[in-house]
Design an enzyme around this catalytic site. Structure first.
Site, PDB file in Angstrom:
ATOM      1  N   LYS A 132       0.853  -1.197   0.000  1.00 36.92           N
ATOM      2  CA  LYS A 132       0.000   0.000   0.000  1.00 36.92           C
ATOM      3  C   LYS A 132       0.886   1.243   0.000  1.00 36.92           C
ATOM      4  O   LYS A 132       1.934   1.265   0.668  1.00 36.92           O
ATOM      5  CB  LYS A 132      -0.901  -0.025   1.237  1.00 36.92           C
ATOM      6  CG  LYS A 132      -1.946   1.082   1.276  1.00 36.92           C
ATOM      7  CD  LYS A 132      -2.799   0.963   2.543  1.00 36.92           C
ATOM      8  CE  LYS A 132      -3.849   2.056   2.641  1.00 36.92           C
ATOM      9  NZ  LYS A 132      -4.609   1.956   3.915  1.00 36.92           N
ATOM     10  N   SER A 144      -9.585   1.830   3.273  1.00 31.30           N
ATOM     11  CA  SER A 144      -8.763   2.601   2.362  1.00 31.30           C
ATOM     12  C   SER A 144      -7.777   1.761   1.542  1.00 31.30           C
ATOM     13  O   SER A 144      -7.286   2.240   0.527  1.00 31.30           O
ATOM     14  CB  SER A 144      -7.978   3.651   3.145  1.00 31.30           C
ATOM     15  OG  SER A 144      -7.079   3.038   4.043  1.00 31.30           O
ATOM     16  N   SER A 150      -9.623  -0.491   7.476  1.00 27.72           N
ATOM     17  CA  SER A 150      -9.090  -0.299   6.120  1.00 27.72           C
ATOM     18  C   SER A 150      -8.417  -1.521   5.503  1.00 27.72           C
ATOM     19  O   SER A 150      -8.069  -1.502   4.317  1.00 27.72           O
ATOM     20  CB  SER A 150      -8.103   0.867   6.093  1.00 27.72           C
ATOM     21  OG  SER A 150      -8.807   2.084   6.120  1.00 27.72           O
TER      22      SER A 150
END
Lengths: 107, 477, 493
Positions: free
Chosen positions: C81, C156, C180
């Site tokens: 990420k 997210s 997330s």
């Protein structure tokens, strides 16, 4: 004010939105002020539910108190090589020599 | 109207650790800009602080030395404001739960200043200003500091400076800071307000920032007392300001940049668990606490029979005290301690101060000075010669016996040589002899001087005196 | 030529076959490079990847392998990420603010992965600074859900979740501050583990809510989830909130797992099954609970009344911390900078930050700034921390009676792109099931447990007491082996 909050006082007025934006070093257009006023008011109205929590019953909480205790950790007083100054400065937008340059600060 | 000043002092004292408070960068002073920085002290995203255990130990040492209350659990907070010297947009400091509260600093036997609190925090970087731009250097960012906050109870600029000297002496004695004002490792902010004499309500205060010498502390506070007094006399009101002292003009002036709303939005730092001090750790630090200045002065008076003033001066600096004790032990009783003290205070200290020697490693080491004093005590050289030898030592660091040897300064104690020289001097100065014999006894000194001059000061003064007295007496007969 | 086919190999199998000499690291890399080329732009999962950088890594890992090292992730492509720092490789947090930022350091987890033989295969798209639940708040466009590209992948960590679901990599790392990892795992039909706070170092994770953030794995099997978690877990001296524990070895535990759950007590959290729960999700959860019953577990209903405070507490604490964490982005030392001729310092601050941050990020910074500002601390932040303590205490009491808790990961399946972005409060409310876990610092795992009528995946959440990751993974494995969902459907995109 948005329609759905009509009749209720907003939790946050536009001058407060501007003041808070100033503290955070953000500049907002008038539309943005009204957008954030609307949104923040909704959120602050919602979180108002916390007012009913009897704070004295649960005591002060610091943000590192979790379901378990974190053991404090310390490091020995030992040095390690610092960054090469070129590497330290490589991501900066404006430099001068080995310093980071900013507009002149008036003290 | 009669006003009295009320002064409170905030001192930022840099702890003498090798690495910074929250990262492993070195703390060396005077390094080229941004040569002592890493991702952590540059506040780069994703980096995290880890506290230096020695900085905590030093802070605890200070708390114990001033008799303060140690909080076994304290909290690091983020103090938020935007300024280019602050890499993370916040300073990691202690706010509502500092590690140390209370305590007091002993200034002298009759004066103590109470402390409000002491807390640990990181230093900010440095901004350098050019004509068109400013430049940021983060070498200083993250240096370990203790902030020592006094109660607002100091009554004069002189008393403020005395307090600062005592505090500086203390941190140096404790070995936790070099207390170097010029390098910024001991910085002072003063809060000054005036109140009507005999009342207890404090007036509006002004804070004077970054006073970099004891002299400037006095000047700035005196200026501020005068300034506020003038305003109040004329019926004006004091406006709360942060002021900067300009050493050139001797005036204080309000700062502009940081003046806007102080809303620091403190929040407990979630990256650092509470600082917990165990009883064991505190006890260990207490056990290893070095002798404090007052205790040391008392011991000097007691053991060495030194006068108060000498004891206080010698113990005003830990390294000076150590130097004195080292010289004294090396003379091994051959020289009176009082003479050792006089030499350290009267000869060594002025030179060391003038030449800016590091008292922990002075250019004349204790053994050399002791060697000189032993020569003096054994009458190998006179005290006048001793001073010359000392000057030679300052110049080239040789040992006393080597200098004496090289310059042939050994004192003459051989009676026949002294007698011969005295006879020679008397013969050569018939006028002076006549004057002496006619009752002008002061002329005696002239003869001593001549003997010393011709012998380059090497004649033992006591022997010269007694033989000369004898010889002149013979002439009288 | 290798026999690699999409969705055919797990990370564990890749590593095993690479060690066996059955396939080469290069073959694995080539296969995934081709898939990335084919699908990454369509799904908008990647913010950065570079074939020659991957080729260099292949060489490095190959020579380590040839020197005889045993590498648990030999040749395994891992996606990261983009709020996790990678040395010399762009790390943007999906923000304009960090457009050209290349950190001079690797995050702890990246160091661990490389040491374990993994190939860092690219940086994944997400909500800007991890603030969001849809991966639409990215300065570089929204991520799409491989099960239906008109739907969001959740957020997210949507880029990591979508990429693993689409087999653009067998595994990936995400970060979880309020759900997330778990919510996008649920929306994309894969596993996502939010570890106990303090078990994975946050060094190199660009902070959002520091007391809530944890890095964790995404994978398509329980075994791979365990494998990746084991590699990234364990103590790191650079993170003061990292627990002084050795790396986990949950994978060993799984190998010998007896899938019988006799004697296990599972709590159904009443508050998570109330209003707002979609019917398909309710049904899927109910079936999953039946599976556990059949395996011998005792099912109990559990009530945690203070969960009702979790949204308020979460948004106050996370944004308060975020407002301080994001203060460092001022355009001076790194990141983009807006400076017109004659600009003052304050102009630079304001223009840089106003231009660099997106709408949602500004909103959260302002909320956090407001609640910490003079006169409001006690009414908001202090109350939120009090609520946090209440929630934490209730979890502790619950775990005195049950081994783990079950809830839906999200009350609904994935939203349509753009569906909720205009209504922040509705968006925040959809995080109801996941937020409390972060407030209490607990481990939780999202387990794929079916599909709704639109073919969108449904996830169930297993929550355990601190450090119970191995037990949670065993519980998930028991379900995986019984329900046999994995591989039964493959997303078409």
């Amino acid at each position: 004010m948005s329609g759905d909050a009509a009749g209720r006082a907003a939790s946050i007025d536009s001058s407060t939105v501007r003041r808070v934006a100033g503290l955070a070093n953000l500049v907002l257009t008038d539309e943005e002020v009204s957008y954030y006023q609307r949104h923040l008011s909704r959120i602050l109205d919602y979180v108002g539910e916390l007012a009913s929590i009897p704070r004295q019953d649960v005591g002060e909480f610091d943000s590192t108190t979790l379901a378990f205790a974190l053991k404090p950790q310390e490091r020995l007083d030992q040095t390690q090589p610092s960054l090469d100054p070129e590497v330290a400065l490589v991501n900066a937008a404006k430099t001068s020599g080995t310093t980071f340059q900013v507009p002149r600060i008036i003290d | 109207m009669q006003f009295e000043p009320i002064i409170g002092l905030e001192v930022h004292c840099q702890l003498a650790t090798r690495s910074k408070l929250f990262c492993s960068c070195a703390t060396t002073f005077g390094v080229a800009a941004n040569h002592q920085v890493c991702p952590v002290c540059l506040g780069m995203p994703g980096t995290l602080p880890v506290i230096n255990t020695l900085a905590v130990d030093y802070a605890v040492r200070l708390a114990l030395a001033v008799g303060a209350k140690l909080n076994t659990r304290s909290i690091f907070s983020r103090k938020q404001y935007f300024y280019p010297d602050l890499p993370k947009g916040y300073q990691i400091t202690q706010y509502d739960q500092p590690y140390c509260e209370g305590g007091e600093i002993t200034v002298d036997q009759n004066t103590r200043v109470r402390l409000t609190r002491i807390h640990l925090e990181e230093d900010a970087g440095k901004n350098l200003h050019g004509p068109d731009a400013s430049y940021c250097d983060y070498n200083r960012a993250g240096m370990p500091l203790v902030e020592i906050v006094s109660q607002p109870e100091i009554g004069s600029a002189v008393a403020a400076a005395d307090y600062l000297r005592s505090l500086r002496s203390l941190v140096r004695h404790l070995g936790i800071s070099d207390g170097n004002l010029e390098e910024g490792s001991f910085r002072c902010d003063a809060n000054v307000s005036l109140r009507l004499k005999g009342t207890s309500k404090l007036g509006t205060r002004c804070e004077i920032k970054n006073l970099n010498s004891f002299r400037n502390v006095e000047r700035a506070i005196n200026y501020e007392i005068q300034r506020q007094g003038d305003i109040l006399e004329q019926g004006g009101k004091i406006v709360q300001h942060t002021l900067l002292f300009d050493a050139d003009s001797g005036r204080t002036a309000p700062m502009r940049a940081k003046e806007e709303s102080h809303d620091y939005r403190y929040i407990p730092d979630p990256d650092l668990p509470p600082l917990c001090l165990s009883a064991d750790r505190i006890e260990k630090i207490r056990k290893d606490l070095p002798e404090l200045p007052q205790a040391m002065a008392a011991r000097f008076i007691e053991t060495y029979s030194l006068p108060d003033s000498s004891a206080t001066l010698l113990t005003s600096d830990r390294d000076l005290a150590a130097y004195f004790e080292s010289v004294n032990s090396k003379v091994d009783g051959k020289v009176a301690t009082k003479i050792v003290a006089n030499w350290v205070i009267g000869e060594f200290l002025p030179v060391a101060t003038e030449l800016n020697w590091d008292l922990a490693k002075p250019n004349i080491d204790a053994a050399h000075l002791a060697g000189l004093l032993i020569l003096l005590g054994d009458d190998v050289i006179s005290s006048k010669i001793a001073k010359n030898v000392f000057e030679e030592m300052v110049k080239n660091g040789e040992s006393a016996p080597d200098i004496v040897e090289r310059l042939g300064l050994t004192q003459v104690t051989d009676q026949s040589s002294i007698t011969a020289l005295i006879d020679q001097v008397i013969e050569a100065n018939p006028d002076q002899l006549r004057q002496f014999l006619s009752g002008k006894e002061k002329i005696f000194g002239f003869f001593v001087g001549q003997v010393m001059k011709l012998s380059h000061g090497k004649m033992n003064p006591a022997l010269v005196n007694s033989i000369l007295t004898e010889k002149l007496a013979q002439r009288r007969e | 030529m290798s026999d690699l086919r999409p969705f055919s190999l797990s990370a564990a199998e890749i590593s095993q076959r690479v060690h066996a000499g059955d396939i080469s690291i290069r073959e694995v890399a080539d296969f995934y490079v081709q898939r990335t080329e084919a699908y990454a732009s369509k799904l908008n999962t990647h913010l950065y990847w570079n074939a020659s950088n991957i080729a260099a890594q292949v060489k490095d890992q190959d020579s380590k392998l040839k020197s005889g090292l045993k590498l648990p992730l030999a040749g395994v492509p891992v996606l990261i990420k983009d709020n996790i720092c990678t040395r010399g490789v762009p790390t943007t947090c999906a923000s304009k603010m960090l457009e050209n930022f290349r950190p001079p350091y690797d995050a702890h987890v990246v160091e661990r992965l490389v040491a374990a033989g993994a190939l860092i295969f690219g940086k994944t798209n997400c909500d800007e600074f991890a603030m969001g639940s849809t991966s639409e708040n990215s300065a570089y466009g929204p991520v799409r859900n491989p099960w239906n590209i008109d739907y969001v992948p959740g957020g997210s960590s949507g880029g990591s979740a979508a990429a693993v679901a689409a087999d653009l990599a067998p595994v990936a790392l995400g970060t979880d501050t309020g759900g997330s990892i778990r919510q996008p795992a649920a929306f994309c039909g894969i596993y996502g583990l939010k570890p106990t706070y303090g078990t994975v170092s946050r060094y190199g994770l660009i902070a959002y809510g520091s007391s809530l953030d944890q890095i964790g794995p995404f994978a398509r099997t329980v075994a791979d989830t365990a494998l990746l978690f084991d590699v990234i877990s364990g103590h790191d001296r650079r993170d003061s909130t990292s627990r002084a524990i050795p790396p986990f070895q949950t994978r060993n535990g799984l190998g010998t797992a007896d899938i019988s759950l006799e004697g296990k007590r599972i709590g159904i959290v009443k508050e998570f099954f109330s209003a707002g729960l979609d019917e398909p999700t309710r049904q899927a959860l109910s079936k999953a609970v039946d599976v556990y019953k059949d395996l011998g577990a005792e099912i109990k209903e559990v009530s945690l009344p203070s969960l009702k405070y979790s949204i308020s507490a979460y948004y106050l604490i996370a944004t308060a911390e975020a407002s301080a964490n994001l203060a460092r982005f001022d355009g001076i030392r790194y990141g983009q900078r807006q400076e017109e001729a004659g600009a003052t310092l304050r102009d630079v601050y304001q223009q840089t930050r106003s231009h660099g941050f997106g709408t949602e990020v500004k909103q959260r910074i302002m909320l956090g700034t407001f609640v910490l500002s003079a006169g409001y601390y006690d009414a908001y932040y202090a109350k939120a921390t009090a609520a946090r303590r209440l929630i934490s205490t209730e979890f502790t009491s619950a775990f005195a009676n049950v081994d783990w808790l079950i809830s839906p990961t999200s009350p609904t399946t994935a939203f349509r792109l753009g569906e909720k972005i205009e209504d922040p409060l509705a968006m925040y409310l959809s995080d109801i099931c996941t937020l409390a876990v972060n407030l209490a610092g607990l481990p939780a795992l999202s387990v794929p447990c079916g599909w709704d009528e639109k073919g969108l995946p449904i996830g169930m959440q297993l929550i355990g007491p601190p450090l119970s990751e191995e037990a949670l993974l065993k519980g998930a494995l028991a379900y995986e082996q019984t329900a046999k969902h994995i591989g039964s459907r493959i997303p078409q995109f």
